[in-house]
Each structure stands twice: as C-alpha cells, then as structure tokens.
Design a protein around this motif. Structure first.
Motif, short mmCIF file in Angstrom:
data_model
loop_
_atom_site.label_atom_id
_atom_site.label_comp_id
_atom_site.label_asym_id
_atom_site.label_seq_id
_atom_site.Cartn_x
_atom_site.Cartn_y
_atom_site.Cartn_z
N ASN A 22 0.78 -1.22 0.00
CA ASN A 22 -0.08 0.11 -0.11
C ASN A 22 0.93 1.33 -0.01
O ASN A 22 1.78 1.49 0.64
N PRO A 23 0.79 2.07 -0.89
CA PRO A 23 1.50 3.36 -1.17
C PRO A 23 1.62 4.06 0.12
O PRO A 23 2.56 4.75 0.64
N ARG A 24 0.32 4.32 0.93
CA ARG A 24 0.23 5.04 2.02
C ARG A 24 1.00 4.32 3.15
O ARG A 24 1.80 5.33 3.80
N VAL A 25 1.19 3.05 3.25
CA VAL A 25 1.79 2.49 4.20
C VAL A 25 3.23 2.68 4.01
O VAL A 25 4.11 2.74 5.01
N ARG A 26 3.69 2.28 2.75
CA ARG A 26 5.10 2.33 2.36
C ARG A 26 5.69 3.79 2.78
O ARG A 26 6.75 3.86 3.25
N GLU A 27 4.89 4.98 2.30
CA GLU A 27 5.46 6.23 2.40
C GLU A 27 5.48 6.52 3.90
O GLU A 27 6.74 7.12 4.63
N ALA A 28 4.39 6.19 4.79
CA ALA A 28 4.35 6.66 6.15
C ALA A 28 5.08 5.92 7.22
O ALA A 28 5.64 6.41 8.20
N TYR A 29 5.24 4.56 6.67
CA TYR A 29 5.91 3.54 7.92
C TYR A 29 6.96 2.65 7.41
O TYR A 29 7.81 2.15 8.33
N LEU A 30 7.10 2.46 6.18
CA LEU A 30 8.32 1.52 5.41
C LEU A 30 9.25 2.22 5.07
O LEU A 30 10.29 1.71 4.27
N GLY A 31 9.40 3.48 5.01
CA GLY A 31 10.48 4.42 4.43
C GLY A 31 10.46 4.45 2.82
O GLY A 31 11.65 4.62 2.35
N GLY A 32 9.19 4.60 2.28
CA GLY A 32 8.94 4.52 0.91
C GLY A 32 9.26 3.22 0.08
O GLY A 32 9.15 2.38 -0.45
#
Length: 214
Positions: A204-214
C-alpha cells in the motif's frame, strides 16, 4: 478488529496513535468507554484482567517490566501465580518456556537485573507463556533492543505462531511487524484507517510512505 485463532495480527501506527491503549483495553487494564470485546464468543468487556488471564489471554507489556531483584525462575513463577506447586500445568509451563528459551534455563538462578536486554525480553515473553495462553498480546517487543536481539525476539514469536499460538502485536517497527504477520491494521489518532493482509499493507503506497520508508 478481528483476530482469528492461529493468526498473527500486527497493529502499526505512529506514536500516540492509540496502539498501547488498544492492547491494554483488550487486557482489561484500561476501561472500554464503548463497544464490546469478545473472546471465543464471550463478552469480556467488563471482566477484570486476572479473569481474562484464566480464559487464556496473556500480556507482554511495553518495557518488559520484569522484577529485577527476583531470579529468572521466580519471575516465571509469577506468570502462573494462580497455579499451585502441585498443579501439573506449572511444570508444563516451565518446560514450555525453557524449551523455547534454553538461555533462560541456563540462567534460572540469576537475578533479572543481571540479564541483557534481549534476555529480559525473553523473560517477559516467557512469563506471559507460563499459564498456557491461547492469545498473546504483545506491546512493542523491539523497544530498547539491539538489532540482533530484535531479530531473535521476532524469530521467537514466529516459532510460537508456527506452533499455533495466536498473536496480537502492537509495534513501532512496522517493517518487522508486517513482515511476520498474517494480517495487519493501521491506527491513526485512535481510529482504524487501514486493514488487510500483510502483503496488501506492505504494497500500500500510504503505508510504504508513512511507515516503511518509501
């Protein structure tokens, strides 16, 4: 929010999102203001924490919270304080913990304060396993640990889950939490904003950006 038998469900979110409050409410350490908490179809919303333990729920608190002046064995014994010394479940509890954590067996006579951070986390987890829970609630297992100890802690949880233990984890280390989980939820300011399988959340782009460092 649902956690099915045998699953590993992780809750991720920023500091202050409500992760710890959620897990403490399930354990009965925080009073639910509304809604219900069901365990195996039974409403446990108003039960005290010790009755939830007897039903099969155990809790590993943030920061480990071991008793530093007690031995490893004494700390573990407190995890099953309602069992008498003659109860076979007590012996089963020690065998369960020492099989999973042989290092604790080696250090059973040491005081809790003499253990490393990783060993103290093993002890906190072992204490929660002593009564033979069906559901394990874990709050920030990686907090304050070196990377190697974090890996060991997550591997221990993976082994428990592989053996059939149901796990609900709240964790700041989103990459680890999602990487091992079956499913996950994202909390923001006390609200569930996303849910899905671990793979869905990881992509999920939102999760990747906010929690997984992109």
């Amino acid at each position: 929010m649902r956690v099915e038998a045998g699953e590993w469900v992780s809750i991720i979110g920023a500091n202050g999102a409500g992760k710890t409050t959620t897990i403490k409410t399930i354990m009965g350490l925080v009073t639910a203001r509304r809604g219900k908490i069901l365990f195996n179809g039974r409403d446990i919303t108003n039960l005290p924490p010790w009755e939830r333990v007897e039903l099969g729920i155990s809790y590993v608190p943030e920061g480990r919270r071991i008793f530093p002046e007690l031995t490893v064995e004494e700390n573990l014994r407190l995890g099953a304080f309602r069992l008498t010394n003659r109860d076979p479940r007590l012996k089963e509890g020690f065998e369960r913990v020492y099989q999973l954590f042989p290092r604790l067996a080696e250090r059973r006579r040491q005081l809790g304060r003499t253990l490393s951070g990783g060993e103290q986390q093993m002890l906190a987890l072992g204490r929660a396993l002593m009564p033979g829970p069906r559901l394990l609630l874990i709050d920030e297992i990686s907090m304050g640990l070196m990377p190697l100890a974090v890996n060991q802690a997550f591997h221990s949880l993976w082994e428990l889950n592989r053996q059939g233990m149901t796990i609900l984890l709240v964790e700041q280390n989103a990459r680890k939490a999602i990487g091992y989980a079956t499913r996950g939820y994202v909390l923001e300011t006390g609200r569930l904003v996303l849910a899905g399988t671990a793979a869905e959340l990881a992509e999920n782009p939102r999760v990747r950006e906010a929690y997984l460092g992109g």
